[in-house]
Design a protein around this motif. Structure first.
Motif, PDB file in Angstrom:
ATOM      1  N   SER A 261       1.054  -1.174  -0.030  1.00 30.68           N
ATOM      2  CA  SER A 261      -0.101  -0.113   0.234  1.00 30.68           C
ATOM      3  C   SER A 261       0.879   1.103  -0.074  1.00 30.68           C
ATOM      4  O   SER A 261       1.862   1.339   0.911  1.00 30.68           O
ATOM      5  CB  SER A 261      -0.900   0.128   1.228  1.00 30.68           C
ATOM      6  N   ILE A 262       0.603   2.155  -0.855  1.00 31.40           N
ATOM      7  CA  ILE A 262       1.493   3.295  -0.862  1.00 31.40           C
ATOM      8  C   ILE A 262       0.449   4.628  -1.086  1.00 31.40           C
ATOM      9  O   ILE A 262      -0.781   4.563  -1.634  1.00 31.40           O
ATOM     10  CB  ILE A 262       2.082   3.439  -2.519  1.00 31.40           C
ATOM     11  N   THR A 263       1.059   5.652  -0.170  1.00 31.67           N
ATOM     12  CA  THR A 263       0.253   6.660   0.244  1.00 31.67           C
ATOM     13  C   THR A 263       0.945   8.053   0.108  1.00 31.67           C
ATOM     14  O   THR A 263       2.323   7.961   0.656  1.00 31.67           O
ATOM     15  CB  THR A 263      -0.426   6.610   1.512  1.00 31.67           C
ATOM     16  N   GLY A 264       0.761   8.918  -0.367  1.00 31.76           N
ATOM     17  CA  GLY A 264       1.293  10.272  -0.703  1.00 31.76           C
ATOM     18  C   GLY A 264       0.793  11.061  -1.591  1.00 31.76           C
ATOM     19  O   GLY A 264      -0.320  10.948  -2.179  1.00 31.76           O
ATOM     20  N   SER A 265       1.785  12.107  -1.953  1.00 32.61           N
ATOM     21  CA  SER A 265       1.142  13.051  -3.162  1.00 32.61           C
ATOM     22  C   SER A 265       1.364  11.936  -4.426  1.00 32.61           C
ATOM     23  O   SER A 265       1.902  11.076  -4.516  1.00 32.61           O
ATOM     24  CB  SER A 265       2.138  14.154  -3.524  1.00 32.61           C
ATOM     25  N   PRO A 266       0.473  12.453  -5.356  1.00 31.78           N
ATOM     26  CA  PRO A 266       0.645  11.691  -6.627  1.00 31.78           C
ATOM     27  C   PRO A 266       1.899  11.374  -7.166  1.00 31.78           C
ATOM     28  O   PRO A 266       2.336  10.094  -7.902  1.00 31.78           O
ATOM     29  CB  PRO A 266      -0.401  12.435  -7.697  1.00 31.78           C
ATOM     30  N   ASP A 267       2.840  12.619  -7.318  1.00 31.56           N
ATOM     31  CA  ASP A 267       4.177  11.968  -7.697  1.00 31.56           C
ATOM     32  C   ASP A 267       4.725  11.221  -6.758  1.00 31.56           C
ATOM     33  O   ASP A 267       5.638  10.320  -7.273  1.00 31.56           O
ATOM     34  CB  ASP A 267       4.702  13.465  -7.928  1.00 31.56           C
ATOM     35  N   ALA A 268       4.580  11.462  -5.363  1.00 33.22           N
ATOM     36  CA  ALA A 268       5.440  10.335  -4.455  1.00 33.22           C
ATOM     37  C   ALA A 268       4.979   8.820  -4.705  1.00 33.22           C
ATOM     38  O   ALA A 268       5.753   8.019  -4.777  1.00 33.22           O
ATOM     39  CB  ALA A 268       5.008  10.666  -3.069  1.00 33.22           C
ATOM     40  N   VAL A 269       3.555   9.014  -4.748  1.00 31.94           N
ATOM     41  CA  VAL A 269       3.145   7.332  -5.342  1.00 31.94           C
ATOM     42  C   VAL A 269       3.825   6.927  -6.529  1.00 31.94           C
ATOM     43  O   VAL A 269       4.033   5.713  -6.550  1.00 31.94           O
ATOM     44  CB  VAL A 269       1.489   7.515  -5.427  1.00 31.94           C
ATOM     45  N   SER A 270       3.662   7.681  -7.540  1.00 30.53           N
ATOM     46  CA  SER A 270       4.275   7.346  -8.828  1.00 30.53           C
ATOM     47  C   SER A 270       5.561   6.983  -8.896  1.00 30.53           C
ATOM     48  O   SER A 270       6.152   6.117  -9.464  1.00 30.53           O
ATOM     49  CB  SER A 270       3.941   8.182  -9.828  1.00 30.53           C
ATOM     50  N   THR A 271       6.416   7.783  -7.973  1.00 29.50           N
ATOM     51  CA  THR A 271       7.976   7.628  -7.902  1.00 29.50           C
ATOM     52  C   THR A 271       8.066   6.091  -7.036  1.00 29.50           C
ATOM     53  O   THR A 271       8.894   5.279  -7.506  1.00 29.50           O
ATOM     54  CB  THR A 271       8.422   8.496  -7.177  1.00 29.50           C
ATOM     55  N   ALA A 272       7.223   5.905  -6.177  1.00 31.28           N
ATOM     56  CA  ALA A 272       7.523   4.712  -5.339  1.00 31.28           C
ATOM     57  C   ALA A 272       7.179   3.411  -6.048  1.00 31.28           C
ATOM     58  O   ALA A 272       7.859   2.382  -6.355  1.00 31.28           O
ATOM     59  CB  ALA A 272       6.470   4.870  -4.016  1.00 31.28           C
ATOM     60  N   LYS A 273       5.916   3.608  -7.103  1.00 31.61           N
ATOM     61  CA  LYS A 273       5.764   2.636  -7.682  1.00 31.61           C
ATOM     62  C   LYS A 273       6.860   2.258  -9.034  1.00 31.61           C
ATOM     63  O   LYS A 273       7.056   1.085  -9.273  1.00 31.61           O
ATOM     64  CB  LYS A 273       4.305   2.731  -8.683  1.00 31.61           C
ATOM     65  N   TYR A 274       7.468   3.156  -9.582  1.00 29.07           N
ATOM     66  CA  TYR A 274       8.624   3.002 -10.434  1.00 29.07           C
ATOM     67  C   TYR A 274       9.502   2.443  -9.713  1.00 29.07           C
ATOM     68  O   TYR A 274      10.085   1.312 -10.345  1.00 29.07           O
ATOM     69  CB  TYR A 274       9.254   4.301 -10.865  1.00 29.07           C
ATOM     70  N   LEU A 275      10.037   2.750  -8.441  1.00 29.15           N
ATOM     71  CA  LEU A 275      11.196   2.096  -7.707  1.00 29.15           C
ATOM     72  C   LEU A 275      10.751   0.658  -7.522  1.00 29.15           C
ATOM     73  O   LEU A 275      11.650  -0.188  -7.614  1.00 29.15           O
ATOM     74  CB  LEU A 275      11.501   2.863  -6.345  1.00 29.15           C
ATOM     75  N   ILE A 276       9.568   0.387  -6.988  1.00 31.62           N
ATOM     76  CA  ILE A 276       9.126  -1.009  -6.882  1.00 31.62           C
ATOM     77  C   ILE A 276       9.340  -1.738  -8.089  1.00 31.62           C
ATOM     78  O   ILE A 276       9.697  -3.063  -8.215  1.00 31.62           O
ATOM     79  CB  ILE A 276       7.640  -0.899  -6.185  1.00 31.62           C
ATOM     80  N   ASN A 277       8.851  -1.381  -8.987  1.00 34.02           N
ATOM     81  CA  ASN A 277       8.750  -1.832 -10.485  1.00 34.02           C
ATOM     82  C   ASN A 277      10.285  -2.209 -10.851  1.00 34.02           C
ATOM     83  O   ASN A 277      10.697  -3.084 -11.441  1.00 34.02           O
ATOM     84  CB  ASN A 277       7.973  -1.044 -11.458  1.00 34.02           C
ATOM     85  N   TYR A 278      10.900  -1.095 -10.813  1.00 37.67           N
ATOM     86  CA  TYR A 278      12.459  -1.369 -10.939  1.00 37.67           C
ATOM     87  C   TYR A 278      13.036  -2.460 -10.104  1.00 37.67           C
ATOM     88  O   TYR A 278      13.857  -3.400 -10.856  1.00 37.67           O
ATOM     89  CB  TYR A 278      13.274  -0.109 -10.647  1.00 37.67           C
ATOM     90  N   HIS A 279      12.840  -2.480  -8.945  1.00 32.65           N
ATOM     91  CA  HIS A 279      13.475  -3.643  -8.205  1.00 32.65           C
ATOM     92  C   HIS A 279      12.987  -5.284  -8.508  1.00 32.65           C
ATOM     93  O   HIS A 279      13.409  -6.084  -8.080  1.00 32.65           O
ATOM     94  CB  HIS A 279      13.342  -3.464  -6.677  1.00 32.65           C
ATOM     95  N   CYS A 280      11.547  -4.999  -9.180  1.00 37.11           N
ATOM     96  CA  CYS A 280      11.130  -6.494  -9.486  1.00 37.11           C
ATOM     97  C   CYS A 280      11.057  -6.406 -11.071  1.00 37.11           C
ATOM     98  O   CYS A 280      10.201  -6.834 -11.696  1.00 37.11           O
ATOM     99  CB  CYS A 280       9.660  -6.459  -8.890  1.00 37.11           C
ATOM    100  N   SER A 281      11.877  -5.710 -11.711  1.00 34.59           N
ATOM    101  CA  SER A 281      11.621  -5.612 -13.259  1.00 34.59           C
ATOM    102  C   SER A 281      12.051  -6.973 -13.871  1.00 34.59           C
ATOM    103  O   SER A 281      12.551  -7.839 -13.285  1.00 34.59           O
ATOM    104  CB  SER A 281      13.291  -4.787 -13.832  1.00 34.59           C
ATOM    105  N   PRO A 282      11.381  -7.275 -15.213  1.00 39.99           N
ATOM    106  CA  PRO A 282      11.500  -8.629 -15.635  1.00 39.99           C
ATOM    107  C   PRO A 282      12.936  -8.965 -15.851  1.00 39.99           C
ATOM    108  O   PRO A 282      13.604  -8.397 -16.816  1.00 39.99           O
ATOM    109  CB  PRO A 282      10.634  -8.169 -17.018  1.00 39.99           C
ATOM    110  N   VAL A 283      13.195 -10.086 -15.097  1.00 37.92           N
ATOM    111  CA  VAL A 283      14.521 -10.670 -15.289  1.00 37.92           C
ATOM    112  C   VAL A 283      14.402 -11.988 -15.845  1.00 37.92           C
ATOM    113  O   VAL A 283      13.674 -12.793 -15.404  1.00 37.92           O
ATOM    114  CB  VAL A 283      15.495 -10.211 -14.196  1.00 37.92           C
ATOM    115  N   LEU A 284      15.602 -12.760 -16.216  1.00 36.62           N
ATOM    116  CA  LEU A 284      15.607 -14.136 -16.577  1.00 36.62           C
ATOM    117  C   LEU A 284      16.563 -14.857 -15.374  1.00 36.62           C
ATOM    118  O   LEU A 284      17.725 -14.174 -15.407  1.00 36.62           O
ATOM    119  CB  LEU A 284      16.134 -14.378 -18.019  1.00 36.62           C
ATOM    120  N   GLN A 285      16.049 -15.427 -14.791  1.00 36.25           N
ATOM    121  CA  GLN A 285      16.824 -16.036 -13.692  1.00 36.25           C
ATOM    122  C   GLN A 285      17.281 -17.500 -13.809  1.00 36.25           C
ATOM    123  O   GLN A 285      17.897 -17.972 -13.174  1.00 36.25           O
ATOM    124  CB  GLN A 285      16.240 -15.620 -12.346  1.00 36.25           C
ATOM    125  N   ASP A 286      16.311 -18.262 -14.526  1.00 37.13           N
ATOM    126  CA  ASP A 286      16.412 -19.634 -14.766  1.00 37.13           C
ATOM    127  C   ASP A 286      16.808 -19.935 -16.113  1.00 37.13           C
ATOM    128  O   ASP A 286      16.476 -19.289 -16.905  1.00 37.13           O
ATOM    129  CB  ASP A 286      15.127 -20.451 -14.089  1.00 37.13           C
TER     130      ASP A 286
END
Length: 286
Positions: A261-286
């Motif tokens: 759950s993410i709460t904050g200004s629209p820009d803060a929420v957008s930034t948080a979502k970007y960073l979460i997406n970055y850390h879970c970016s589509p990668v090949l692990q297997d």
């Protein structure tokens, strides 16, 4: 099968992405460190200027020379990053831009080549499933200690020599528009393809934290939640600090997903979502 030393002849150019926050360790005061790396490796190194990549999370590093020169340069950079890391393991991360047309040579049939590469070099290697936005490059992220990264880069450099780029090559540009994408294991309201509303070129700066609060939620498969939390919670703390959003992660349960759950200004929420997406970016692990 990994290429041997017979493929080390001929010039190559290797392109790296290094986080802007780390680039100072590579450049050094008044450029002393990067000049020393150039002299010791005998390679040509170009780092994009802070003005050129103003506001970007990354700086591009272009290294040219023969295989030995390029590998030596990356090794020296990794050692500088290693000396400046706060990780207990001394592991650092190097991100390589690799043309999509020859990424198959890195992965190999049924993933055999990349498995062998991980085993031989003792590194963690993650290859993006998709090309980076607006380019024909894919990202290869290598995590390990500097000496192991050197071995991994050596094999990647040999692959570059052995496999000429095919077709129309469009290099990734750091300050090109970067859309939110659906990361592996991430489910939310962001699109699966290029966004019609690209995020700001500097995703780490929120523009209007006085705007009315917004709330959003995304779900991450529980086997990937560690990518967001990080060791001892370091990643989630960084995401909170950089986005200035309030972020809560649901407690573990029998559900296959964890809710963020993410709460904050629209820009803060957008930034948080970007960073979460970055850390879970589509990668090949297997």
């Amino acid at each position: 099968m990994l290429p041997d030393e017979s493929t080390e002849n001929g010039p190559i150019t290797l392109r790296l992405l290094l986080p802007s926050r780390d680039i100072g360790a590579v450049i050094g005061k008044k450029g002393i460190t990067i000049n020393t790396i150039r002299e010791e490796s005998k390679s040509r190194i170009k780092i994009s200027s802070s003005e050129q990549d103003s506001g970007s999370f990354y700086r591009e590093v272009v290294i040219s020379g023969d295989v030995h020169q390029v590998v030596t340069a990356v090794h020296l950079m990794a050692k500088r990053l290693e000396e400046n890391t706060s990780n207990e393991s001394d592991e650092v991360r190097i991100e390589v831009l690799f043309p999509n047309s020859i990424t198959g040579a890195v992965i190999g049939k049924n993933g055999e080549t990349i498995k062998e590469l991980r085993s031989i070099t003792n590194t963690q290697i993650l290859v993006s499933h998709e090309v980076l936005f607006g380019s024909t490059d894919r990202s290869i992220c290598i995590t390990g200690v500097a000496d192991d990264i050197r071995e991994c880069i050596k094999y990647l450099a040999r692959i570059l020599v052995q496999n000429p780029v095919k077709g129309n090559y469009v290099p990734f540009r750091v300050n090109g528009p970067v859309p939110l994408q659906r990361g592996r294991g991430v489910m939310g309201n962001h699109p699966t393809g290029p966004s019609r509303r690209p995020i700001p070129s500097n995703p780490y700066i929120t523009k209007n934290n006085n705007a009315p609060a917004a709330t959003d939620t995304i779900s991450v498969q529980k086997e990937f939640i560690g990518c967001v939390i990080g060791k001892n919670g370091i990643k989630i703390r960084q995401i909170r600090d950089l986005s200035q959003a309030q972020i809560r992660i649901s407690s573990p349960s029998d559900d296959p997903n964890r809710t963020i759950s993410i709460t904050g200004s629209p820009d803060a929420v957008s930034t948080a979502k970007y960073l979460i997406n970055y850390h879970c970016s589509p990668v090949l692990q297997d």
